[in-house]
Enzyme design. Structure first.
Site, mmCIF file in Angstrom:
data_model
loop_
_atom_site.group_PDB
_atom_site.id
_atom_site.type_symbol
_atom_site.label_atom_id
_atom_site.label_comp_id
_atom_site.label_asym_id
_atom_site.label_seq_id
_atom_site.Cartn_x
_atom_site.Cartn_y
_atom_site.Cartn_z
ATOM 1 N N LYS A 167 0.502 -1.143 0.145
ATOM 2 C CA LYS A 167 -0.009 0.308 -0.150
ATOM 3 C C LYS A 167 0.853 1.363 -0.480
ATOM 4 C CE LYS A 167 -4.638 1.188 0.208
ATOM 5 N NZ LYS A 167 -5.263 -0.163 0.050
ATOM 6 N N GLY A 179 -20.425 6.801 2.925
ATOM 7 C CA GLY A 179 -19.118 7.156 1.924
ATOM 8 C C GLY A 179 -20.045 7.576 0.337
ATOM 9 N N GLY A 182 -18.527 7.793 -2.086
ATOM 10 C CA GLY A 182 -16.873 8.456 -3.381
ATOM 11 C C GLY A 182 -17.029 6.538 -4.696
ATOM 12 N N ASN A 183 -16.808 5.912 -5.128
ATOM 13 C CA ASN A 183 -16.470 5.697 -6.142
ATOM 14 C C ASN A 183 -16.450 3.999 -5.750
ATOM 15 O OD1 ASN A 183 -14.543 2.064 -7.335
ATOM 16 N ND2 ASN A 183 -15.286 4.045 -8.847
#
Ligand code: GLU
Length: 428
Positions: free
Chosen positions: A107, A219, A221-222
């Site tokens: 990451k 959320g 987002g994507n």
């Protein structure tokens, strides 16, 4: 405990330690797997548009590469910490192992806020991050991808910088690229769709019809957007989504009892998934506080924002009606909240299983990029569904057979697979 005092790395290590002990993992393998193998910390000087230079702190952490090259996203976030990146790298190892793809875990992160940077500044930051870490990454070493607040455009700048330095075209260096530049069809949808494939399988096991259910999502987002879309296509009703409002510096929950129009909400949200409250109200939605998403009387909760969102302070506010929590985000549930969930009747689909669709599709993208032959979207999504469904079934069956919590069952499978690779290589 406040959200900020939770440490995701401690959480990831505690999860690992408890399962390692349960399966009797030997000391050397424990020592190897409870920490990242390699860590790279760097400073990235970036020329800002006003002529000044700003120095950003960046990371790439490779947790384990016994099963294949390290793989995992890079996130841009003002509250990024090295321990968050460590935890996320560790979870990537288990994620790739649970869906049985030949990759390890890594990451990256940069402490920055792209929302307050211009496009050109973001491009220079992307290129700077690659320049600092180029020696330690590559298509057969460590392959980055998008994560929180990074997208296809960032991936292409990073690829371009890498290719410029190494002097050849290596599209397999990074995934999540724009489709017209070596990306895979279906990659944008993959994480959110993957979450819903696992929800579909959980509903099947629990004998519940999707069309009789409702969901609340944290959320927008994507991951959240595509999860919401596919869940609606399956007949489910999304009644609440929460999102961060950059201007007000706080989160809101957008609520509509009869079900939200997800496409319309996407139309009125920015590229970071911040919904325009005023326009949402004009569409007949209510605006509630940021935590309200968790308190709704729904059947399914999907935390799809950041880590440490379901904590000991709010876990008891979850409605008795909730039957499934599908963790779209990485590490959304803290250890102490998880203790309470595991004693409840809620069926938890753990993060590194639920959200493995993204990296699974990244693996497909890598295969396509490395062979320079691209598949139809239908083929990609079919393969993705098959992988996610098989992984869910493996975990579910083990959990049922050994009477394990789903998170523990997923860990048992992943740790065993990684431990076996470590042994086969003769490392231990
Ligand atoms: N950042 C995503 C994750 O946390 C995707 C990683 C990848 O595609 O490599 O799973």
């Amino acid at each position: 405990m406040s959200v900020n005092s939770y440490n995701p790395y401690k959480n990831a290590q505690a999860q690992f330690d408890s399962v390692a002990e349960r399966i009797g993992l030997d000391k050397a393998t424990c020592d190897l797997l409870r920490e990242p193998m390699n860590e790279y910390h760097c400073l990235i000087p970036v020329k800002m548009d006003d002529g000044s230079t700003k120095v950003f702190k960046g990371y790439r952490i490779q947790h384990n590469n016994a099963r294949g090259a390290a793989k995992g996203g890079i996130r841009f976030h003002p509250q990024e910490t090295v321990d968050t990146v460590r935890a996320l790298a560790m979870w990537m190892t288990w994620k790739c192992a649970v869906v049985d793809i030949p990759l390890g875990g890594g990451k990256g992160g940069v402490i920055c806020d792209p929302r307050s940077m211009t496009e050109r500044e973001q491009e220079r930051l992307c290129r700077g991050w690659v320049r600092q870490l180029v020696k330690d990454m590559g298509p057969n070493i460590d392959v980055p991808a998008p994560d929180v607040m990074t997208n296809a455009k960032h991936m292409l700048w990073m690829l371009d910088e890498y290719e410029t330095i190494v002097g050849e075209r290596t599209p397999g260096f990074i995934t999540g690229k724009p489709v017209e530049m070596g990306g895979s069809l279906g990659r944008t949808e993959a994480t959110g769709f993957g979450v819903i494939y696992t929800v579909r399988e959980a509903l099947r096991e629990l004998n519940i019809k999707a069309e009789n259910t409702s969901a609340s999502i944290q959320g927008f987002g994507n991951v959240a957007q595509y999860a919401a879309k596919l869940y609606q296509e399956m007949g489910g009703k999304v009644v609440a989504v929460s999102c961060w409002n950059f201007k007000d510096e706080k989160a809101y929950t957008i609520f509509k009892k009869d079900g939200l129009d997800i496409e319309a909400l996407i139309e009125i949200s920015d590229s970071y998934g911040s919904i325009d409250n005023k326009k949402a109200q004009d569409m007949g939605c209510e605006t509630l506080n940021g935590d309200a998403w968790l308190e709704q009387e729904v059947d399914i909760l999907i935390p799809a924002a950041l880590e440490n969102q379901i904590t000991v302070n709010n876990v008891n506010k979850i409605s008795k009606q909730v039957k499934i929590i599908a963790e779209g985000a990485n590490g959304p549930t803290t250890e102490d909240a998880d203790e309470i969930l595991r004693e409840s009747d809620i069926f938890v689909i753990p993060d590194f299983l639920a959200n493995a669709g993204g990296v699974t599709c990244s693996y497909f993208e890598q295969v396509q990029s490395n062979t320079n032959y691209y598949w139809e979207k239908e083929e990609v999504l079919e393969k993705l569904d098959a992988k996610m469904t098989a992984a869910f079934k493996d975990v579910y069956e083990l959990a049922a057979k050994k009477d394990l919590y789903m998170r523990d069952a997923a860990y048992v499978i992943s740790i065993n697979r990684v431990a076996q690779s470590v042994k086969m290589r003769g490392w231990i």
